[in-house]
Design an enzyme around this catalytic site. Sequence first.
Site, PDB file in Angstrom:
ATOM      1  N   SER A   1       0.832  -1.210   0.000  1.00  0.00           N
ATOM      2  CA  SER A   1       0.000   0.000   0.000  1.00  0.00           C
ATOM      3  C   SER A   1       0.867   1.262   0.000  1.00  0.00           C
ATOM      4  O   SER A   1       1.948   1.277   0.585  1.00  0.00           O
ATOM      5  CB  SER A   1      -0.883  -0.012   1.253  1.00  0.00           C
TER       6      SER A   1
ATOM      7  N   THR B   1      -5.853   2.738  -6.894  1.00  0.00           N
ATOM      8  CA  THR B   1      -7.115   2.686  -6.140  1.00  0.00           C
ATOM      9  C   THR B   1      -7.968   3.907  -6.454  1.00  0.00           C
ATOM     10  O   THR B   1      -7.509   5.044  -6.327  1.00  0.00           O
ATOM     11  CB  THR B   1      -6.822   2.601  -4.630  1.00  0.00           C
TER      12      THR B   1
ATOM     13  N   HIS C   1     -13.603  -1.732  -1.160  1.00  0.00           N
ATOM     14  CA  HIS C   1     -12.583  -1.400  -0.169  1.00  0.00           C
ATOM     15  C   HIS C   1     -12.839  -2.154   1.153  1.00  0.00           C
ATOM     16  O   HIS C   1     -12.624  -1.635   2.247  1.00  0.00           O
ATOM     17  CB  HIS C   1     -12.566   0.119   0.081  1.00  0.00           C
TER      18      HIS C   1
ATOM     19  N   TYR D   1      -2.299   5.571  -4.300  1.00  0.00           N
ATOM     20  CA  TYR D   1      -3.395   6.518  -4.090  1.00  0.00           C
ATOM     21  C   TYR D   1      -3.009   7.794  -4.819  1.00  0.00           C
ATOM     22  O   TYR D   1      -1.841   8.202  -4.758  1.00  0.00           O
ATOM     23  CB  TYR D   1      -3.544   6.853  -2.603  1.00  0.00           C
TER      24      TYR D   1
ATOM     25  N   LYS E   1      -8.472  -0.463  -9.143  1.00  0.00           N
ATOM     26  CA  LYS E   1      -9.111  -1.072  -7.968  1.00  0.00           C
ATOM     27  C   LYS E   1     -10.253  -0.211  -7.441  1.00  0.00           C
ATOM     28  O   LYS E   1     -10.112   1.014  -7.348  1.00  0.00           O
ATOM     29  CB  LYS E   1      -8.047  -1.227  -6.863  1.00  0.00           C
TER      30      LYS E   1
HETATM   31  C1  LIG Z   1      -7.022  -2.413   7.500  1.00  0.00           C
HETATM   32  C2  LIG Z   1      -7.230  -2.184   6.043  1.00  0.00           C
HETATM   33  C3  LIG Z   1      -6.474  -1.228   5.380  1.00  0.00           C
HETATM   34  C4  LIG Z   1      -6.618  -1.066   4.007  1.00  0.00           C
HETATM   35  N1  LIG Z   1      -5.812  -0.182   3.339  1.00  0.00           N
HETATM   36  C5  LIG Z   1      -5.897  -0.081   1.992  1.00  0.00           C
HETATM   37  C6  LIG Z   1      -4.979   0.733   1.276  1.00  0.00           C
HETATM   38  O1  LIG Z   1      -4.077   1.333   1.848  1.00  0.00           O
HETATM   39  N2  LIG Z   1      -5.137   0.812  -0.068  1.00  0.00           N
HETATM   40  C7  LIG Z   1      -6.129   0.140  -0.735  1.00  0.00           C
HETATM   41  O2  LIG Z   1      -6.238   0.259  -1.945  1.00  0.00           O
HETATM   42  N3  LIG Z   1      -6.976  -0.660  -0.074  1.00  0.00           N
HETATM   43  C8  LIG Z   1      -6.868  -0.798   1.265  1.00  0.00           C
HETATM   44  N4  LIG Z   1      -7.718  -1.642   1.930  1.00  0.00           N
HETATM   45  C9  LIG Z   1      -8.703  -2.432   1.174  1.00  0.00           C
HETATM   46  C10 LIG Z   1      -8.100  -3.778   0.760  1.00  0.00           C
HETATM   47  O3  LIG Z   1      -7.125  -3.601  -0.236  1.00  0.00           O
HETATM   48  C11 LIG Z   1      -9.164  -4.731   0.206  1.00  0.00           C
HETATM   49  O4  LIG Z   1      -9.926  -4.049  -0.755  1.00  0.00           O
HETATM   50  C12 LIG Z   1     -10.088  -5.269   1.299  1.00  0.00           C
HETATM   51  O5  LIG Z   1      -9.374  -5.515   2.480  1.00  0.00           O
HETATM   52  C13 LIG Z   1     -10.751  -6.556   0.827  1.00  0.00           C
HETATM   53  O6  LIG Z   1     -11.649  -7.032   1.762  1.00  0.00           O
HETATM   54  P1  LIG Z   1     -11.292  -8.179   2.854  1.00  0.00           P
HETATM   55  O7  LIG Z   1     -10.448  -7.521   3.897  1.00  0.00           O
HETATM   56  O8  LIG Z   1     -12.620  -8.581   3.349  1.00  0.00           O
HETATM   57  O9  LIG Z   1     -10.523  -9.266   2.144  1.00  0.00           O
HETATM   58  C14 LIG Z   1      -7.574  -1.828   3.304  1.00  0.00           C
HETATM   59  C15 LIG Z   1      -8.326  -2.795   3.983  1.00  0.00           C
HETATM   60  C16 LIG Z   1      -8.148  -2.988   5.328  1.00  0.00           C
HETATM   61  C17 LIG Z   1      -8.943  -4.053   6.033  1.00  0.00           C
END
Ligand SMILES: Cc1cc2nc3c(=O)[nH]c(=O)nc-3n(C[C@H](O)[C@H](O)[C@H](O)COP(=O)(O)O)c2cc1C
Length: 382
Positions: free
Chosen positions: A107, A156, A276, A130, A252
């Site tokens: 990330s 994203t 997300h 981002y 994404k």
């Molecule tokens: C704690 C956390 C932080 C996240 N940070 C980002 C991020 O920095 N960039 C991003 O594109 N998605 C981020 N996401 C979304 C994840 O990439 C992903 O879309 C999501 O976790 C998928 O769902 P799941 O956790 O149920 O597998 C984050 C998700 C979580 C749980």
Amino acid sequence: MGPVVEIADLERLARRRVPKMFFDYADSGAWTESTYRANSEDFGKIKLRQRVAVDMTNRSLETTMIGQKVAMPVALAPVGLTGMQHADGEILAAKAAAEFGIPFTLSTMSICSLEAVAEATKKPFWFQLYVMRDRDFINALIERAKAAGCSALVLTLDLQILGQRHKDLRNGLSAPPKFTPKHIWQMATRPGWCLNMLGTKNRTFGNIVGHAKGVGDLSSLSAWTNEQFDPRLSWSDIDWIKERWGGPLILKGILDAEDAKMAAKTGADAIIVSNHGGRQLDGAPSSIAALPEIVEAVGDKIEVHLDGGIRSGQDVLKALCLGAKGTYIGRAFIFGLGAMGQAGVKQALDIIAKELDTTMALCGERTVSELSRDNLYRYDQP
Ligand SMILES: Cc1cc2nc3c(=O)[nH]c(=O)nc-3n(C[C@H](O)[C@H](O)[C@H](O)COP(=O)(O)O)c2cc1C
């Protein structure tokens, strides 16, 4: 606690080992968390067709995602602050993914920097971007991702502004953590976590501090991040990012067929159907509910991937049956990491691979590319 046999076991362990504010950060969605819950619950509504007397020898989970070979069609999703779930979390997760033979996505909001992860690992990883208002910073970040040897850029699109997550507000989340009595208590009750944290220098946003203009210390960092996500981001921005990057590009955060059509026109290599992890627009449909109409709209034009709610190999299989060519796990690996570091991520991947393989066999298929709607029982949109 008994043996670890499913992702929920890793979740229970992580809850015990990670300070509350960081565990809650992972285990939360926006507002009422209805979309967060629906992501997993909707998988449960899809039933599988059991087939018998089919030769089940020589099964394989191997396939490709954007033309890159993967041991199974599951990548690690970008997760901000991964290095707060466990010291050096991004490095440990990247190593576990590389050993397993699947992509790791770093990330923008990681704790370990692009350079630190590249130095500690041998295989190329993916980088999630981002779009920030500071375009010089974005340009530099893209150059750094190239220099780090990243083999795909994941852009994203669903976070121009931040969805409100009540738990984070109540916990007063920050990285590194604040030192109020409440926060000190949350950390003091997790001594293993503290000990590991004392052993690393990676404790703040490694891609940002020292790289973004005017961000040298922590107070300037939080002010910078709060105002940096660019609310003007539009489809036309994708062109210049694509041009600057010049490599495989994945978009994404697509949840609507109309947006998927726009995304397909950009010439990107894949889209990720994603909300997300329920952290942005609460009330939006689950990813698995949105998948079929997106595959219908653009499945013949662009590779379609999915994330959101995957907690088992069965969930992966259902997404593949509905047309996804690849999937991503967020919390499933984060819980493994919080529970047991690199070994926990490996265990999460082993669990998912075994469940996927066994389910595929019991559905009467031997390779993931053979899976289709035919393997679902009287499928009706959840
Ligand atoms: C704690 C956390 C932080 C996240 N940070 C980002 C991020 O920095 N960039 C991003 O594109 N998605 C981020 N996401 C979304 C994840 O990439 C992903 O879309 C999501 O976790 C998928 O769902 P799941 O956790 O149920 O597998 C984050 C998700 C979580 C749980």
